[in-house]
Structure formats: C-alpha cells, structure tokens
Design a protein around this motif. Structure first.
Motif, mmCIF file in Angstrom:
data_model
loop_
_atom_site.group_PDB
_atom_site.id
_atom_site.type_symbol
_atom_site.label_atom_id
_atom_site.label_comp_id
_atom_site.label_asym_id
_atom_site.label_seq_id
_atom_site.Cartn_x
_atom_site.Cartn_y
_atom_site.Cartn_z
ATOM 1 N N ASP A 293 4.987 8.019 -6.534
ATOM 2 C CA ASP A 293 4.866 8.310 -7.959
ATOM 3 C C ASP A 293 6.271 8.347 -8.578
ATOM 4 O OD1 ASP A 293 3.919 8.981 -10.441
ATOM 5 O OD2 ASP A 293 3.684 11.125 -9.990
ATOM 6 N N PRO A 294 6.604 7.371 -9.464
ATOM 7 C CA PRO A 294 5.797 6.220 -9.893
ATOM 8 C C PRO A 294 5.712 5.155 -8.793
ATOM 9 C CG PRO A 294 7.975 6.083 -10.846
ATOM 10 C CD PRO A 294 7.914 7.417 -10.149
ATOM 11 N N PRO A 295 4.716 4.269 -8.846
ATOM 12 C CA PRO A 295 4.531 3.272 -7.792
ATOM 13 C C PRO A 295 5.734 2.343 -7.655
ATOM 14 C CG PRO A 295 2.573 3.428 -9.176
ATOM 15 C CD PRO A 295 3.645 4.221 -9.861
ATOM 16 N N LEU A 296 5.932 1.828 -6.448
ATOM 17 C CA LEU A 296 7.021 0.911 -6.150
ATOM 18 C C LEU A 296 6.465 -0.441 -5.730
ATOM 19 C CD1 LEU A 296 9.340 3.218 -3.998
ATOM 20 C CD2 LEU A 296 9.661 2.604 -6.398
ATOM 21 N N SER A 297 7.255 -1.479 -5.928
ATOM 22 C CA SER A 297 6.872 -2.799 -5.449
ATOM 23 C C SER A 297 7.114 -2.897 -3.946
ATOM 24 C CB SER A 297 7.688 -3.878 -6.173
ATOM 25 O OG SER A 297 9.062 -3.776 -5.808
ATOM 26 N N LYS A 298 6.564 -3.939 -3.351
ATOM 27 C CA LYS A 298 6.752 -4.154 -1.921
ATOM 28 C C LYS A 298 8.229 -4.313 -1.577
ATOM 29 C CE LYS A 298 5.724 -8.209 -0.398
ATOM 30 N NZ LYS A 298 4.947 -9.397 0.030
ATOM 31 N N ASP A 299 8.957 -5.072 -2.399
ATOM 32 C CA ASP A 299 10.380 -5.283 -2.140
ATOM 33 C C ASP A 299 11.169 -3.985 -2.257
ATOM 34 O OD1 ASP A 299 9.903 -7.958 -1.745
ATOM 35 O OD2 ASP A 299 10.351 -8.527 -3.812
ATOM 36 N N ALA A 300 10.786 -3.132 -3.212
ATOM 37 C CA ALA A 300 11.495 -1.854 -3.374
ATOM 38 C C ALA A 300 11.281 -0.954 -2.156
ATOM 39 C CB ALA A 300 11.023 -1.153 -4.646
ATOM 40 N N VAL A 301 10.052 -0.943 -1.625
ATOM 41 C CA VAL A 301 9.774 -0.138 -0.434
ATOM 42 C C VAL A 301 10.582 -0.650 0.746
ATOM 43 C CG1 VAL A 301 8.000 0.495 1.243
ATOM 44 C CG2 VAL A 301 7.479 0.528 -1.205
ATOM 45 N N ALA A 302 10.585 -1.975 0.937
ATOM 46 C CA ALA A 302 11.342 -2.562 2.044
ATOM 47 C C ALA A 302 12.829 -2.252 1.914
ATOM 48 C CB ALA A 302 11.111 -4.075 2.087
ATOM 49 N N GLY A 303 13.343 -2.317 0.682
ATOM 50 C CA GLY A 303 14.764 -2.027 0.466
ATOM 51 C C GLY A 303 15.116 -0.590 0.806
ATOM 52 N N ARG A 304 14.267 0.338 0.442
ATOM 53 C CA ARG A 304 14.546 1.745 0.741
ATOM 54 C C ARG A 304 14.500 2.020 2.237
ATOM 55 N NH1 ARG A 304 11.836 5.619 -3.955
ATOM 56 N NH2 ARG A 304 12.871 4.617 -5.739
ATOM 57 N N LEU A 305 13.556 1.400 2.928
ATOM 58 C CA LEU A 305 13.486 1.589 4.377
ATOM 59 C C LEU A 305 14.711 1.007 5.065
ATOM 60 C CD1 LEU A 305 9.706 0.830 5.053
ATOM 61 C CD2 LEU A 305 10.842 3.049 5.147
ATOM 62 N N ARG A 306 15.188 -0.151 4.583
ATOM 63 C CA ARG A 306 16.395 -0.740 5.161
ATOM 64 C C ARG A 306 17.607 0.157 4.935
ATOM 65 N NH1 ARG A 306 14.286 -5.671 3.126
ATOM 66 N NH2 ARG A 306 15.609 -5.471 1.262
ATOM 67 N N ARG A 307 17.731 0.715 3.731
ATOM 68 C CA ARG A 307 18.870 1.592 3.440
ATOM 69 C C ARG A 307 18.820 2.855 4.293
ATOM 70 N NH1 ARG A 307 17.771 -0.067 -1.834
ATOM 71 N NH2 ARG A 307 16.747 1.904 -2.399
ATOM 72 N N LEU A 308 17.615 3.379 4.496
ATOM 73 C CA LEU A 308 17.467 4.578 5.317
ATOM 74 C C LEU A 308 17.963 4.323 6.741
ATOM 75 C CD1 LEU A 308 16.290 7.450 5.798
ATOM 76 C CD2 LEU A 308 14.110 6.351 6.317
ATOM 77 N N CYS A 309 17.516 3.214 7.336
ATOM 78 C CA CYS A 309 17.928 2.912 8.710
ATOM 79 C C CYS A 309 19.405 2.538 8.780
ATOM 80 C CB CYS A 309 17.063 1.788 9.274
ATOM 81 S SG CYS A 309 15.312 2.231 9.472
ATOM 82 N N ARG A 310 19.911 1.860 7.759
ATOM 83 C CA ARG A 310 21.327 1.485 7.762
ATOM 84 C C ARG A 310 22.215 2.719 7.705
ATOM 85 N NH1 ARG A 310 21.165 -2.060 4.043
ATOM 86 N NH2 ARG A 310 21.822 -0.773 2.285
ATOM 87 N N GLN A 311 21.844 3.699 6.889
ATOM 88 C CA GLN A 311 22.626 4.933 6.816
ATOM 89 C C GLN A 311 22.642 5.658 8.157
ATOM 90 O OE1 GLN A 311 21.541 7.491 3.563
ATOM 91 N NE2 GLN A 311 21.756 5.881 2.020
ATOM 92 N N ALA A 312 21.501 5.651 8.859
ATOM 93 C CA ALA A 312 21.455 6.286 10.179
ATOM 94 C C ALA A 312 22.335 5.532 11.163
ATOM 95 C CB ALA A 312 20.018 6.349 10.681
ATOM 96 N N ASP A 313 22.302 4.188 11.105
ATOM 97 C CA ASP A 313 23.152 3.384 11.990
ATOM 98 C C ASP A 313 24.628 3.682 11.750
ATOM 99 O OD1 ASP A 313 21.043 2.127 13.258
ATOM 100 O OD2 ASP A 313 20.972 0.476 11.824
ATOM 101 N N GLU B 203 0.829 -1.210 0.000
ATOM 102 C CA GLU B 203 0.000 0.000 0.000
ATOM 103 C C GLU B 203 0.859 1.253 0.000
ATOM 104 O OE1 GLU B 203 -3.927 -1.725 2.357
ATOM 105 O OE2 GLU B 203 -2.201 -0.993 3.471
ATOM 106 N N LEU B 204 1.972 1.225 0.735
ATOM 107 C CA LEU B 204 2.881 2.375 0.704
ATOM 108 C C LEU B 204 3.442 2.577 -0.701
ATOM 109 C CD1 LEU B 204 5.005 2.169 3.977
ATOM 110 C CD2 LEU B 204 3.261 3.845 3.393
#
Length: 318
Positions: free
Chosen positions: A284-304, A278-279
């Motif tokens: 825009d343009p829409p992303l797949s579920k795996d793409a969303v999960a990958g971006r969230l992981r990269r965001l948190c990894r960069q903060a770590d 759903e996220l």
C-alpha cells in the motif's frame, strides 16, 4: 461428454442446499459471498447489501443466511436481471450500520474491509469450508481443460485471492492465486484436490462427476508429464532459493534495512510462491512488478556490501 457449465449449475444447486448448523461457518459463507459477489453501502440511516449471483438457489440461500445471522428484521428481495446471461440480484436493507458490522464488512470507522473480514480469517480451519462454499456459490465455476475439470474462482482483489489460497491450504488442498488481464482468480487444478475440496464443502455429487472425468480422460499427446514435473520442481526450488536469500539479507541488515525494503522483503519470505506482480498488489500503495524486483535487488545488494569486508579469509601461510 464434458459439460462444465452444466456441472457448475449442479454444483451451485448442491451447495445452496447444504444445511449448516454452526453459526461461525454460516457467517463465513455469507461474508465471503458478499465480498466476492457484491458490495455494501452504509448510508446515513441504513445499510444496503447487494450481490449478483448466477443461480436462484444461491441467491435465496444468501438472503436466508444474512437474515439468520443478523437476527433482526430486514428488508430483502431477489430480483431477476437479464442481459448477456440471466442473473439474480440479492438486495438486503437494514436500518443503521449494525448489519454491515455484524457481517464484518466494515471496520469500526465504517470503512469497507480489504480482503476477507478479519473475523472470518481468524476462524482458521473451522470456517474454511464456509469460506470456500461461499466463494464457489458467488464466483466459482468448473472449467474443462485437457479432458479434466478444474475449479476457478474469480476474486475482486489480490488479498481475497490469498485468503482463499490460505483457506484451501488449511483443508489440505493446493490452490494457486493468479493475476489475469481482467483481475484475479484462484485455481484448483489438481483433480484429486478439486474432488476433495468439493466433498469437504458439501458437494459430493459434483465431486463424483469430477472423479469420473479423471477416469475417462485420455492423456493429451501435447503434454509431457515428466517435463511438467521437472518445470514445477525447478520453479519451487527457485522460489525457495529467492526466499532464503531474502531472509538472509534481512537477518544480515537487521535494523539497518530501510522500511520500504524491509516490507517487501518480509512479504517475499512470507509468500515465496507469489509472482512479483501479486506481491506488488499487497503493498500500500501497490507497486509494479519492476518496482518489486528492484527493491528486492537493492535489499540483497546492501546485505552483500555489508558482509563483503568480512569474507576475506585470514592468511594460513607459515
């Protein structure tokens, strides 16, 4: 004896007979019905609105509301179509593009809006009953599950579903946006929530039938309410934890975070209960579920990686 189809028909007839005096609520109802049940085409010299509904009362109610909102002469008709089931198609034609603009179905450049019209969303709790009345009339139906009635509304896209969830929340009712194999829908499954929503939008008789089903329903032996409560609580805790970690990552990175990661991170924080799929539909343009999960992981990894050097504690040896 549960008859969801019969209750749906009675619900639509009851809602179609509601007389609403507030113009903004009538506008919200008509615009929502057209977004969920039809389309708008702005041609060179005219605007054509078309909506397909399952009940004649809903079709005539929509035609009446559009004419009242526009306030000028329009050509309108209700056509009966046959197929797998009987349907009623509302056709409204007006010169120019003013009709579509008045209803908020196109923007200033003449492009069809995405989601519900901004003018409707801006109405907040005041127009929420009109939004849900229009949604139920256009694509709402009652569903019997484990001897209890639930309310389902089929939506053309994720943004429309999210707008309905927000409108329900403003009325104190919990609704859930779901992605199915054929599209999107919004579900109100709590029996008290269904009853409260129906009474709010003007269907007390249907609400009474829903309440009677609750009193007469027998608990299903295959369901364990304790387990369901624990699972729901676990899901809520996990969603809150994910949103909190994403919020922390955005705070730590500040201006360092890339724009595409910042966008999905903010959406995760703003909509903690939505699924990854759903996220992805909100981007825009829409992303797949795996793409969303990958971006969230990269965001948190960069903060770590950014805070890791500062986590070393100073020596306390003397």
């Amino acid at each position: 004896m549960f008859d969801p189809e019969g209750l749906t028909a009675e619900l639509h007839r009851e809602l179609a007979g509601v007389r609403e005096d507030r113009p903004v609520v009538r506008h919200a109802m008509a615009a929502t019905m057209l977004r969920l049940g039809g389309d708008v085409r702005v041609e060179q010299t005219r605007t054509v609105l078309r909506a397909e509904l399952r009940d004649p009362e809903a079709a005539f109610a929509l035609r009446r509301q559009v004419a009242a909102i526009y306030g000028r002469p329009v050509e309108s008709d209700v056509v009966t179509t046959t197929g797998c089931s009987l349907r009623y198609t509302v056709c409204v034609t007006a010169p120019g593009s003013d009709l579509a603009r008045v209803l908020g179905l196109v923007d200033r450049r003449g492009r069809a809006v995405v989601g519900l019209p901004p003018s409707v969303i801006a109405g907040g709790p005041l127009v929420a009953p009109g939004i849900w009345r229009g949604a139920v009339l256009a694509r709402g139906r009652m569903v019997a599950s484990h001897g209890l009635f639930r309310l389902h509304v089929t939506c053309p896209e994720a943004l429309v579903a999210l707008a309905l969830v927000g409108a329900a929340r403003s009325l104190g009712v919990a609704a859930v946006a779901q992605e199915t194999s054929v599209g999107h829908r919004v579900v109100v499954s709590d029996i008290s929530g269904v009853s409260a929503l129906l009474r709010t939008i003007g269907a007390p008789a249907a609400a009474g039938a829903v309440e009677r089903s609750k009193r007469s329903a027998r608990p299903s032996p295959t369901r364990n309410p304790a387990f369901e409560s624990v699972n729901a609580q676990r899901a809520m805790v996990a969603a809150e934890a994910t949103a909190a970690r994403t919020r922390w990552a955005l705070t730590v990175l500040g201006q360092r975070v890339p724009e595409h990661l910042q966008q999905i991170g903010r959406m995760r924080v703003e909509y903690p209960t939505l699924s990854l799929s759903e996220l992805g539909h909100l981007v825009d343009p829409p992303l797949s579920k795996d793409a969303v999960a990958g971006r969230l992981r990269r965001l948190c990894r960069q903060a770590d990686e950014l805070v890791e050097p500062s986590t070393d504690q100073p020596s306390t040896a003397v």
